[in-house]
Design a protein around this motif. Structure first.
Motif, PDB file in Angstrom:
ATOM      1  N   SER A 162       0.815  -1.216   0.000  1.00  0.00           N
ATOM      2  CA  SER A 162       0.000   0.000   0.000  1.00  0.00           C
ATOM      3  C   SER A 162       0.847   1.264   0.000  1.00  0.00           C
ATOM      4  O   SER A 162       0.369   2.334  -0.392  1.00  0.00           O
ATOM      5  CB  SER A 162      -0.950   0.008   1.202  1.00  0.00           C
ATOM      6  N   VAL A 163       2.102   1.175   0.446  1.00  0.00           N
ATOM      7  CA  VAL A 163       2.979   2.356   0.469  1.00  0.00           C
ATOM      8  C   VAL A 163       4.056   2.279  -0.605  1.00  0.00           C
ATOM      9  O   VAL A 163       4.963   3.110  -0.628  1.00  0.00           O
ATOM     10  CB  VAL A 163       3.631   2.527   1.856  1.00  0.00           C
ATOM     11  N   SER A 164       3.960   1.286  -1.494  1.00  0.00           N
ATOM     12  CA  SER A 164       4.984   1.121  -2.521  1.00  0.00           C
ATOM     13  C   SER A 164       4.831   2.163  -3.616  1.00  0.00           C
ATOM     14  O   SER A 164       3.750   2.717  -3.841  1.00  0.00           O
ATOM     15  CB  SER A 164       4.906  -0.279  -3.139  1.00  0.00           C
ATOM     16  N   GLN A 165       5.900   2.413  -4.326  1.00  0.00           N
ATOM     17  CA  GLN A 165       5.863   3.357  -5.441  1.00  0.00           C
ATOM     18  C   GLN A 165       4.911   2.878  -6.531  1.00  0.00           C
ATOM     19  O   GLN A 165       4.243   3.673  -7.189  1.00  0.00           O
ATOM     20  CB  GLN A 165       7.276   3.536  -6.016  1.00  0.00           C
ATOM     21  N   GLN A 166       4.838   1.564  -6.718  1.00  0.00           N
ATOM     22  CA  GLN A 166       3.947   1.003  -7.740  1.00  0.00           C
ATOM     23  C   GLN A 166       2.489   1.374  -7.450  1.00  0.00           C
ATOM     24  O   GLN A 166       1.733   1.739  -8.355  1.00  0.00           O
ATOM     25  CB  GLN A 166       4.110  -0.513  -7.781  1.00  0.00           C
ATOM     26  N   THR A 167       2.081   1.287  -6.168  1.00  0.00           N
ATOM     27  CA  THR A 167       0.714   1.622  -5.807  1.00  0.00           C
ATOM     28  C   THR A 167       0.458   3.116  -5.971  1.00  0.00           C
ATOM     29  O   THR A 167      -0.617   3.536  -6.418  1.00  0.00           O
ATOM     30  CB  THR A 167       0.429   1.197  -4.354  1.00  0.00           C
ATOM     31  N   VAL A 168       1.437   3.933  -5.608  1.00  0.00           N
ATOM     32  CA  VAL A 168       1.304   5.379  -5.778  1.00  0.00           C
ATOM     33  C   VAL A 168       1.093   5.714  -7.259  1.00  0.00           C
ATOM     34  O   VAL A 168       0.234   6.527  -7.616  1.00  0.00           O
ATOM     35  CB  VAL A 168       2.550   6.107  -5.237  1.00  0.00           C
ATOM     36  N   GLN A 169       1.867   5.068  -8.126  1.00  0.00           N
ATOM     37  CA  GLN A 169       1.735   5.310  -9.562  1.00  0.00           C
ATOM     38  C   GLN A 169       0.380   4.834 -10.087  1.00  0.00           C
ATOM     39  O   GLN A 169      -0.247   5.492 -10.914  1.00  0.00           O
ATOM     40  CB  GLN A 169       2.875   4.622 -10.318  1.00  0.00           C
ATOM     41  N   LEU A 170      -0.059   3.670  -9.608  1.00  0.00           N
ATOM     42  CA  LEU A 170      -1.356   3.146 -10.041  1.00  0.00           C
ATOM     43  C   LEU A 170      -2.482   4.077  -9.616  1.00  0.00           C
ATOM     44  O   LEU A 170      -3.411   4.347 -10.378  1.00  0.00           O
ATOM     45  CB  LEU A 170      -1.571   1.749  -9.452  1.00  0.00           C
ATOM     46  N   ARG A 171      -2.394   4.590  -8.395  1.00  0.00           N
ATOM     47  CA  ARG A 171      -3.408   5.491  -7.882  1.00  0.00           C
ATOM     48  C   ARG A 171      -3.495   6.756  -8.741  1.00  0.00           C
ATOM     49  O   ARG A 171      -4.579   7.281  -8.995  1.00  0.00           O
ATOM     50  CB  ARG A 171      -3.075   5.842  -6.428  1.00  0.00           C
ATOM     51  N   ALA A 172      -2.334   7.232  -9.176  1.00  0.00           N
ATOM     52  CA  ALA A 172      -2.298   8.456  -9.982  1.00  0.00           C
ATOM     53  C   ALA A 172      -2.745   8.197 -11.419  1.00  0.00           C
ATOM     54  O   ALA A 172      -3.299   9.086 -12.076  1.00  0.00           O
ATOM     55  CB  ALA A 172      -0.885   9.038  -9.979  1.00  0.00           C
ATOM     56  N   LEU A 174      -4.855   5.590 -12.753  1.00  0.00           N
ATOM     57  CA  LEU A 174      -6.174   5.032 -13.059  1.00  0.00           C
ATOM     58  C   LEU A 174      -7.111   5.138 -11.869  1.00  0.00           C
ATOM     59  O   LEU A 174      -6.708   4.897 -10.731  1.00  0.00           O
ATOM     60  CB  LEU A 174      -6.044   3.548 -13.432  1.00  0.00           C
ATOM     61  N   SER A 175      -8.364   5.451 -12.155  1.00  0.00           N
ATOM     62  CA  SER A 175      -9.384   5.368 -11.116  1.00  0.00           C
ATOM     63  C   SER A 175      -9.785   3.909 -10.933  1.00  0.00           C
ATOM     64  O   SER A 175      -9.491   3.056 -11.772  1.00  0.00           O
ATOM     65  CB  SER A 175     -10.609   6.201 -11.513  1.00  0.00           C
ATOM     66  N   ARG A 176     -10.508   3.639  -9.864  1.00  0.00           N
ATOM     67  CA  ARG A 176     -10.932   2.266  -9.607  1.00  0.00           C
ATOM     68  C   ARG A 176     -11.866   1.766 -10.698  1.00  0.00           C
ATOM     69  O   ARG A 176     -11.770   0.617 -11.150  1.00  0.00           O
ATOM     70  CB  ARG A 176     -11.621   2.208  -8.244  1.00  0.00           C
ATOM     71  N   GLU A 177     -12.787   2.614 -11.170  1.00  0.00           N
ATOM     72  CA  GLU A 177     -13.713   2.204 -12.218  1.00  0.00           C
ATOM     73  C   GLU A 177     -12.973   1.929 -13.523  1.00  0.00           C
ATOM     74  O   GLU A 177     -13.332   1.007 -14.271  1.00  0.00           O
ATOM     75  CB  GLU A 177     -14.782   3.276 -12.422  1.00  0.00           C
ATOM     76  N   GLN A 178     -11.947   2.709 -13.818  1.00  0.00           N
ATOM     77  CA  GLN A 178     -11.127   2.441 -15.009  1.00  0.00           C
ATOM     78  C   GLN A 178     -10.435   1.092 -14.885  1.00  0.00           C
ATOM     79  O   GLN A 178     -10.399   0.308 -15.837  1.00  0.00           O
ATOM     80  CB  GLN A 178     -10.101   3.551 -15.198  1.00  0.00           C
ATOM     81  N   ARG A 179      -9.872   0.810 -13.728  1.00  0.00           N
ATOM     82  CA  ARG A 179      -9.193  -0.473 -13.512  1.00  0.00           C
ATOM     83  C   ARG A 179     -10.156  -1.632 -13.711  1.00  0.00           C
ATOM     84  O   ARG A 179      -9.812  -2.643 -14.325  1.00  0.00           O
ATOM     85  CB  ARG A 179      -8.605  -0.544 -12.106  1.00  0.00           C
ATOM     86  N   LYS A 180     -11.352  -1.475 -13.187  1.00  0.00           N
ATOM     87  CA  LYS A 180     -12.336  -2.558 -13.270  1.00  0.00           C
ATOM     88  C   LYS A 180     -12.635  -2.918 -14.722  1.00  0.00           C
ATOM     89  O   LYS A 180     -12.814  -4.090 -15.064  1.00  0.00           O
ATOM     90  CB  LYS A 180     -13.614  -2.125 -12.543  1.00  0.00           C
ATOM     91  N   ALA A 181     -12.677  -1.900 -15.593  1.00  0.00           N
ATOM     92  CA  ALA A 181     -12.971  -2.137 -17.003  1.00  0.00           C
ATOM     93  C   ALA A 181     -11.772  -2.688 -17.756  1.00  0.00           C
ATOM     94  O   ALA A 181     -11.918  -3.226 -18.856  1.00  0.00           O
ATOM     95  CB  ALA A 181     -13.427  -0.834 -17.653  1.00  0.00           C
ATOM     96  N   MET A 182     -10.574  -2.568 -17.180  1.00  0.00           N
ATOM     97  CA  MET A 182      -9.358  -2.979 -17.875  1.00  0.00           C
ATOM     98  C   MET A 182      -8.795  -4.311 -17.371  1.00  0.00           C
ATOM     99  O   MET A 182      -7.744  -4.743 -17.826  1.00  0.00           O
ATOM    100  CB  MET A 182      -8.269  -1.904 -17.709  1.00  0.00           C
ATOM    101  N   LEU A 183      -9.487  -4.961 -16.453  1.00  0.00           N
ATOM    102  CA  LEU A 183      -8.960  -6.187 -15.857  1.00  0.00           C
ATOM    103  C   LEU A 183      -9.731  -7.398 -16.364  1.00  0.00           C
ATOM    104  O   LEU A 183     -10.964  -7.432 -16.298  1.00  0.00           O
ATOM    105  CB  LEU A 183      -9.053  -6.096 -14.333  1.00  0.00           C
ATOM    106  N   ASP A 184      -9.028  -8.379 -16.882  1.00  0.00           N
ATOM    107  CA  ASP A 184      -9.657  -9.609 -17.358  1.00  0.00           C
ATOM    108  C   ASP A 184     -10.061 -10.465 -16.151  1.00  0.00           C
ATOM    109  O   ASP A 184      -9.209 -10.825 -15.343  1.00  0.00           O
ATOM    110  CB  ASP A 184      -8.685 -10.390 -18.243  1.00  0.00           C
ATOM    111  N   PRO A 185     -11.347 -10.804 -15.996  1.00  0.00           N
ATOM    112  CA  PRO A 185     -11.786 -11.519 -14.789  1.00  0.00           C
ATOM    113  C   PRO A 185     -11.247 -12.944 -14.685  1.00  0.00           C
ATOM    114  O   PRO A 185     -11.117 -13.467 -13.579  1.00  0.00           O
ATOM    115  CB  PRO A 185     -13.310 -11.515 -14.902  1.00  0.00           C
TER     116      PRO A 185
END
Length: 256
Positions: A162-172, A174-185
């Protein structure tokens, strides 16, 4: 059927979960490894790292189950987050709280469940590390301690993430709704929309930093023969395992 109660601190709990940026993110090779070890350790069919969202439980890591989420109303993990100790149901078919639950009467025909809540740094229950089996089962005191210990490892990793640079970049990025549409279930990897988004971003970053960008394209040869010979269930499993192998072979900052 007994649906799980909503915790009294639900608004705060949900906000903490949202802030973690865990929901609707790709599978994680480290958590995949951990659930595989847990499944072998406890000799159960299914192990999940389950996160309790508004109206669903979503699986950040899963082994032995071919779906990405279920409604919160039928979840056993929704009950588990209401306490701090493991929530154990030895035989759901004989338990009046769960005997008519759809996941007991239908797929995956759950009988045994054991879930240890996963807590955030400020003590909010985000989800569980849980064990599922289609036959009744018991855990002894040693196994219960082991389940707690394995859940502590999951908690520690999620806190670091949760404090990693990768998470910071992901947060900046994509929004959560964008991620949901871009993830293969099925594979829990980025889909084509994710590829188009991240490729443009990575190209721009490489150009700004004077670096080169590497792109690998992998094809599964004769995949149609797997479906034709063994059925689509086996084909889905082959895709899932292939996705895990690829994700485990690259660096954390790489995009699959």
């Amino acid at each position: 059927m007994l649906s799980p109660e909503i915790p009294g601190n639900e608004e705060l709990r949900q906000q903490v979960l949202d802030d973690q940026e865990l929901l609707d993110t790709p599978a994680d090779p480290y958590l995949d490894t951990l659930v595989r070890v847990v499944r072998e350790l406890f000799e159960v069919e299914t192990v999940l790292v389950s996160l309790i969202d508004h109206e669903r439980q979503w699986f950040k890591a899963r082994l032995g189950l071919d779906i990405a989420e279920t409604p919160r109303t039928v979840s056993f993990c929704g009950h588990a987050i209401l306490a701090s100790d493991p929530f154990i149901v030895e035989d759901a078919s004989a338990d009046p709280r769960f005997a008519d639950n759809p996941v007991v009467t239908g797929h995956p025909f759950l009988r045994f469940y054991a879930g240890q809540p996963l807590f955030s740094e400020n003590g909010q229950a985000l989800g569980t590390l849980c064990l599922i089996h289609s036959q009744a089962k018991q855990l002894n005191d040693r196994q219960i301690r082991l389940l707690r210990d394995m859940a502590t490892l999951v908690e520690g990793y999620l806190k670091l993430r949760s404090v990693s640079q990768q998470t910071v970049q992901l947060r900046a990025a994509l929004s959560r709704e964008q991620r949901k549409a871009m993830l293969d279930p099925l594979t829990q990897l980025w889909n084509r929309a994710g590829l188009e988004h991240f490729l443009q971003r990575e190209l721009r970053l490489a150009q700004e930093r004077g670096l080169q960008l590497g792109l690998l394209f992998c094809d599964l040869d004769h995949f149609k023969a797997v479906n034709d010979t063994h059925g689509h269930g086996a084909g889905d499993q082959a895709l899932w395992e292939s996705a895990r192998c690829i994700a485990a072979a690259v660096r954390p900052q790489d995009v699959v």
